[in-house]
Write an enzyme that holds these catalytic residues in place. Structure first.
Site, PDB file in Angstrom:
ATOM      1  N   LYS A 138      47.103  12.624  47.601  1.00  0.00           N
ATOM      2  CA  LYS A 138      46.843  13.854  46.846  1.00  0.00           C
ATOM      3  C   LYS A 138      45.392  14.263  47.053  1.00  0.00           C
ATOM      4  CE  LYS A 138      47.483  15.763  42.163  1.00  0.00           C
ATOM      5  NZ  LYS A 138      47.709  15.431  40.737  1.00  0.00           N
ATOM      6  N   SER A 149      50.906  18.721  38.668  1.00  0.00           N
ATOM      7  CA  SER A 149      50.074  19.244  39.723  1.00  0.00           C
ATOM      8  C   SER A 149      50.341  18.599  41.079  1.00  0.00           C
ATOM      9  CB  SER A 149      48.613  19.035  39.370  1.00  0.00           C
ATOM     10  OG  SER A 149      48.326  17.641  39.266  1.00  0.00           O
ATOM     11  N   SER A 175      51.688  14.796  35.872  1.00  0.00           N
ATOM     12  CA  SER A 175      51.546  15.350  37.224  1.00  0.00           C
ATOM     13  C   SER A 175      52.101  14.477  38.339  1.00  0.00           C
ATOM     14  CB  SER A 175      50.068  15.658  37.513  1.00  0.00           C
ATOM     15  OG  SER A 175      49.688  16.814  36.822  1.00  0.00           O
TER      16      SER A 175
END
Ligand SMILES: [Mg+2]
Ligand SMILES: [Zn+2]
Lengths: 98, 501, 514
Positions: free
Chosen positions: C87, C162, C186
């Site tokens: 990420k 996210s 997330s």
């Protein structure tokens, strides 16, 4: 509806150092009031006898020994700088007082 | 431009001052408060930083244990209670010297609180100052303002930021309001900061060099009409960074407030900037909404629990307190009461201790500091330590005198040279051509001329009036333009005239 | 579809160890898959940066170590040579780290996050950096400054957020493993809507050093994968005490894979949280959830109902604590030391105005909204009512968990109230967006671990449903034991992994990968 005025938002935006247009301030004031309404019940739940939790897992006394570790070179330190001079970060004039 | 003031006497007739101090002490740990980068002064810009000090994305702080222990020691030396539980908090404000745009500090949970220290004034009167709190925090980076006429922030075109100092551990010591000092307020201010400096230096937790910013003082002053009990509006004079400045700044603010109040005006609550050159303050930022620092507990750090065992083990490590130290040094050095008090009041006790450690006798160290350096500092209007005379230089200079290479008068000139930055005493002596004439041949010639010039005096000496020898010595010194060893001259004259001294 | 990319990380690890395949082949297969499905107008767009050369270099290094044999080969980490995606909130030397924000576009970190150091030491080829909502603020990945990620199950739908990039990358077979961060859900919510597995470990079980902070007291890095065992293997790799993170735990978490390999629910008490269901939960989500409970019962678990009455305040507390910490954590982005600097269009050039202009241009709307909300919640006069109260609610939520865990060994709920919604559908309604995290937030507030695994497809839209398991703090192994058991029960019913039912991608061959 929570009362949050455009002036309130302008003050918050100043504290948060985000330039905002008049339109943005108005829109943000509306959204903020809406969100605050949705969350404000929180303030009515817990009485004075309930302690606050700042950290989800309670730890204490986490320390580092006082010995020198790794250091960046000035070049590495300044590698991402938008502007620099004499191995220092360069910023425009500071309006505020020192 | 400068604000109107009342005379200090007039101000004191009408008002009682209330003081308050926030003193920041930089700790002399090897590394920073929250990162393992070196805590060092004077290095190349941005060479003592790592990603934590620069606030790079993703970094986290870790507390330096030595800094916590130093802070606890300061708290103990200030007779504070050490909090059994305390936390760090974030103080949020934007400023380019603050890498994260918040300062990691302590807010409502300081590590030490509710203490006191007794401050001894010049005449021996003792004044108790109560300590509200001492808390841990981190220093900011250093800004240099460029392109302006004065090097000040106003009018600068741009500023350069060096983050070497960012993250250096600080302890901020905050007093409770100090009431009742009256006309001794400026003197007390100086003595208070001096005492804090002495304590932290004595603890070994700070280098305590004010000229390097190791100890920095913000002075709060307000006035209330004589006899009143409700405090007036205060001003906060920032960064008053020498002992003399602290005294002058407090005096100035008292006189300025008095002028405002006496003319029916209202003091503005604001920060003030101290100007050493004019010994005045100018208005800074008024206290306002902008001071909304949005403190909250630092989520990246966990609480500190100072167990009783830990605190007691630190207490056991405390060195002797300064007052006891003074008692001990006085005895060790063999100074009389007035001699020692003069030394303390002149602020040269540490300097004398260092000079003795460097090899001088207590008497010689006192002679140089009290007899030569303090006077020169007064003339130059600075603290004696700020003249730049090292203890090594004094030992060297003293050696030159005792070794017969210089007489006292010449030594004074060499000292001037050292202060002027001309080099070590030997270098100054050589560069200035200050050579003591102790070559007996040269001296005997001058003695013969002097005796010939004053035959009646020579006769008196021969007749046993030894004290008359001074006139002949004077003649010889004059002839050698002061470069003769007066002691040796005296010996030679008496020898020549066959008189036993 | 290439068999290599369909394999789980554990399967790949076995094949690599047996020298049936090389890491270079495996890594190339994934890079090719990325080139095939990620770019172009209808691409998944899971990646913001693809790290081709470095990944292949690491793969070849692993291959040559294996080929040489001896101690070096024997000492290789079991996952050595298995590629991974990261990420783009986690800093990496040698690749840009953007946090999905214009503020950091092109910024190169001079240091590696602790988890990246561990991944490099274990020699997992890093395929690249995955997309996210700006600074991890969002539940749809639509708040990325670099365009949204698409859900591999339906390219017109969101992949959650996210960490939509990491979840979509794993769901689209672009990577067998990925790292996510979970502040309010997330990792888990994107896992739910993409049919993948995502775990938020116990707060402090994985170092946060080098994860760009959103809300420090809630953030946690965790694994994203296609199987419970893979997640366990990855958490064991990235976890452990880190002296650079003061909130890092000293407990060891080295029995996670073992727990996943010994999945079982026999005799376990599983608590259904009454408050995490009902109103606002899509019928298809609830239906799959009820079926999962039946399967667990059938496998010998005792299913009990527990009540956590204060969970109703969790969302409110979260939307006070999180933005407060955000407002402070994001203050460092000011155009002085790194990242974007924007000069004001007119008027005097002062640093204050440069900061204001930089932050106005560098942050998107959601970031600004949360910064302003947090500034408000912390400001004088409101602190006690908002931030202070929210911290107290946190205490109440922890107490609810304590009470619930006295009655049940693990708790269970749907991970998200709905399946993946359409791109743009909730973009203009922040509150509707926030509701996606209603079931995941309590775990972050209390610091307890949570795991989401695929629970099937909703009847009404054929999209994945997520099931969330929660365990007491430090009991991450329990999640893996129960998660693996439920996974095998479900997969036995489906006749294979849920993702084998996903539509075939690869029509979008047009674009290039950046
Ligand atoms: Mg202060
Ligand atoms: Zn301070």
């Amino acid at each position: 509806m929570a009362e949050i005025t455009r002036d309130d938002v302008a003050h918050l935006a100043q504290l948060a150092r985000i330039e905002m247009s008049a339109d943005e301030l108005d829109r943000m004031a509306g959204e903020l009031a809406h969100i605050v309404d949705a969350v404000k019940s929180v303030s009515e739940v817990a009485g004075p006898d309930i302690p606050a939790t700042s950290h989800p897992i309670a730890l204490r006394n986490v320390f580092r020994e006082d010995s020198v570790g790794h250091v960046l070179t000035p070049t590495e330190a300044l590698s991402g700088a938008p502007d620099a001079a004499d191995d220092r970060f360069k910023v425009p004039a500071i309006l505020d007082e020192e | 431009m400068s604000d109107p003031t009342l005379s200090f006497d007039e101000a004191m007739e009408q008002f009682d001052p209330v003081l308050g101090f926030e003193v920041h002490v930089e700790l002399n740990t090897k590394t920073k408060m929250f990162s393992s980068a070196p805590n060092a002064f004077g290095d190349h810009p941005n060479s003592n930083v790592n990603e934590v000090d620069l606030g790079l994305p993703g970094v986290l702080p870790v507390v330096n244990k030595a800094a916590v222990e130093s802070s606890i020691k300061i708290g103990l030396a200030l007779n504070c209670e050490i909090a059994e539980y305390c936390r760090f908090a974030r103080k949020n404000y934007f400023y380019p010297d603050t890498p994260k745009n918040f300062q990691t500090s302590q807010y409502d949970e300081p590590i030490a609180h509710d203490g006191w220290i007794d401050i001894e004034l010049e005449d021996g009167e003792v004044f108790r100052v109560e300590i509200e709190r001492a808390h841990m925090e981190e220093d900011a980076g250093k800004l240099t303002h460029m392109g302006g006429a004065t090097g000040r922030i106003q009018g600068a075109e741009y500023s350069l930021v060096d983050y070497n100092r960012a993250g250096v551990p600080l302890v901020e010591i905050v007093t409770k309001p100090i009431v009742g000092a009256g006309r001794r307020a400026p003197e007390l201010a100086r003595a208070y900061v001096s005492a804090i400096r002495e304590i932290v230096k004595n603890l070994g937790v700070s280098d305590a060099r004010m000229e390097r910013g190791n100890v920095r003082c913000d002075a709060n002053v307000s006035l209330m009409p004589k006899g009143a009990t409700k405090f007036g509006i205060r001003s906060e004079t920032k960064n008053v960074n020498s002992l003399r400045s602290v005294e002058h700044a407090v005096r100035h603010e008292i006189q300025r407030h008095a002028a405002v109040l006496a003319s029916g005006g209202k003091v503005t609550q604001e920060t003030r900037h101290w100007h050493e050159d004019t010994r005045t303050t100018t208005a800074g930022r008024p206290k306002s909404d902008a001071d909304d620092y949005r403190y909250f507990p630092e989520p990246d750090l966990v609480p500190i629990v100072a167990t009783r065992e830990w605190v007691e083990s630190l207490r056991a490590q405390l060195p002797e307190p300064p007052a006891e130290r003074r008692k001990r040094l006085k005895a060790a050095w063999g100074y009389s009461d007035p001699e020692f008090r003069d030394v303390v009041n002149a602020g040269v006790m540490d300097a004398i201790e260092e000079t003795i450690a460097a090899g001088a006798t207590p008497a010689a160290a006192r002679k140089w500091w009290m007899g030569e350096i303090v006077g020169r500092a007064k003339v130059a209007d600075v603290d004696p330590g700020e003249l730049g005379v090292t203890s090594e230089a004094i030992v060297e200079l003293n050696g030159l005198v005792e070794g017969g290479k210089l007489n006292n008068k010449m030594a004074g000139q060499v000292l001037d040279g050292v202060i002027a930055g001309e080099g070590t005493p030997t270098q100054v002596m050589e560069a200035r051509g200050l050579v003591l004439v102790s070559d007996d041949g040269a001296l005997l010639e001058a003695i013969d001329s002097a005796l010939a010039a004053q035959p009646d005096v020579a006769e008196k000496i021969r007749g046993g009036k030894v004290q008359a020898v001074g006139a002949i010595v004077g003649g010889v010194m004059k002839a050698t333009r002061g470069q003769a060893d007066a002691g040796r001259v005296r010996e030679l004259i008496l020898e020549k005239l066959g008189v036993n001294a | 579809m290439n068999e290599l990319i369909a394999s789980t990380a554990a399967e790949l690890a076995e094949k690599l160890a047996a020298k049936e395949v090389s890491s270079e082949e495996v890594t190339r297969a994934h890079l090719e898959r990325i080139a095939e499905v990620d770019g172009g107008e209808r691409g998944v767009h899971a990646f913001l940066h693809v790290n081709t050369e470095e990944a292949l270099g690491v793969a070849r290094e692993v291959d040559s170590l294996r080929a040489a044999g001896g101690d070096d080969a024997a000492e290789l980490h079991p996952l050595a040579g298995v590629p991974i995606a990261i990420k783009d909130l986690i800093v990496t030397v040698g690749q840009p780290t953007t946090a999905g924000s214009r503020m950091l576009e092109g910024w190169m970190s001079p240091y590696d996050a602790t988890v990246i150091k561990k991944i490099r030491a274990a020699k997992l080829p890093i395929l690249g950096k995955t997309n996210l909502d700006e600074f991890a603020m969002g539940s749809s990945t639509e708040h990325s400054a670099f365009g949204p990620t698409r859900n591999p199950w339906d390219l017109d739908r969101i992949p959650g957020g996210s960490g939509g990039g990491s979840a979509a990358a794993v769901a689209a077979f672009e990577a067998p493993l990925a790292l996510g961060t979970d502040t309010g859900g997330s990792i888990r919510q994107p896992g739910a809507v993409t049919g993948t597995v995502g775990v938020k470990p116990t707060y402090g079980a994985v170092s946060r050093y080098g994860a760009i902070a959103m809300a420090s007291s809630l953030d946690q890095i965790g694994p994203v994968s296609r199987s419970v065992l893979d997640a366990a293997l990855l958490q064991e790799l990235i976890g452990g005490h880190d002296p650079f993170d003061s909130t890092s735990l000293t407990d060891s978490f080295d029995t996670l894979a073992e727990a996943a390999r010994n999945g079982s629910v026999q005799g376990l008490r599983i608590g259904v949280v009454k408050e995490l269901g009902g109103e606002g939960f899509q019928p298809g989500v609830e239906a799959r959830f009820r079926e999962a409970l039946e399967l667990l019962r059938g496998a010998g678990a005792e299913v009990v109902e527990v009540s956590c009455p204060n969970f109703q305040y969790a969302l409110g507390a979260y939307y006070l604590i999180m933005p407060s910490e955000v407002s402070s954590n994001l203050a460092k982005f000011d155009g002085v030391r790194y990242g974007l600097r924007v000069l004001p269009k007119d008027g005097p050039l002062t640093i204050e105005r440069v900061m204001g202009a930089t932050r106005a241009a560098g942050f998107g709307d959601e970031a600004k909204r949360r910064i302003i909300l947090g500034t408000y919640a912390l400001s004088a006069g409101y602190y006690d009512a908002y931030y202070g109260s929210a911290q107290k609610v946190r205490t109440l939520i922890q107490r609810d968990f304590d009470a619930a865990f006295a009655q049940a060994d693990v708790l269970i709920s749907p991970t998200a109230p709905t399946t993946a919604f359409r791109l743009g559908e909730k973009l203009d309604d922040p509150l509707a967006m926030y509701l996606n995290d209603v079931a995941t937030i309590p775990a972050n507030l209390a610091g307890v671990p949570g795991l989401s695994l695929p629970g099937g497809l909703a009847d009404e839209d054929g999209l994945p449903v997520g099931i969330q398991l929660l365990a007491p703090a430090r009991e991450d192994a329990r999640l893996y034991r129960v998660g693996a058991a439920l996974e095998s029960l479900l997969e036995a019913q489906w006749g294979g992994p849920l993702l084998s039912k996903a539509p075939v991608l690869g029509a979008a061959k047009t674009g290039e990968v950046n």
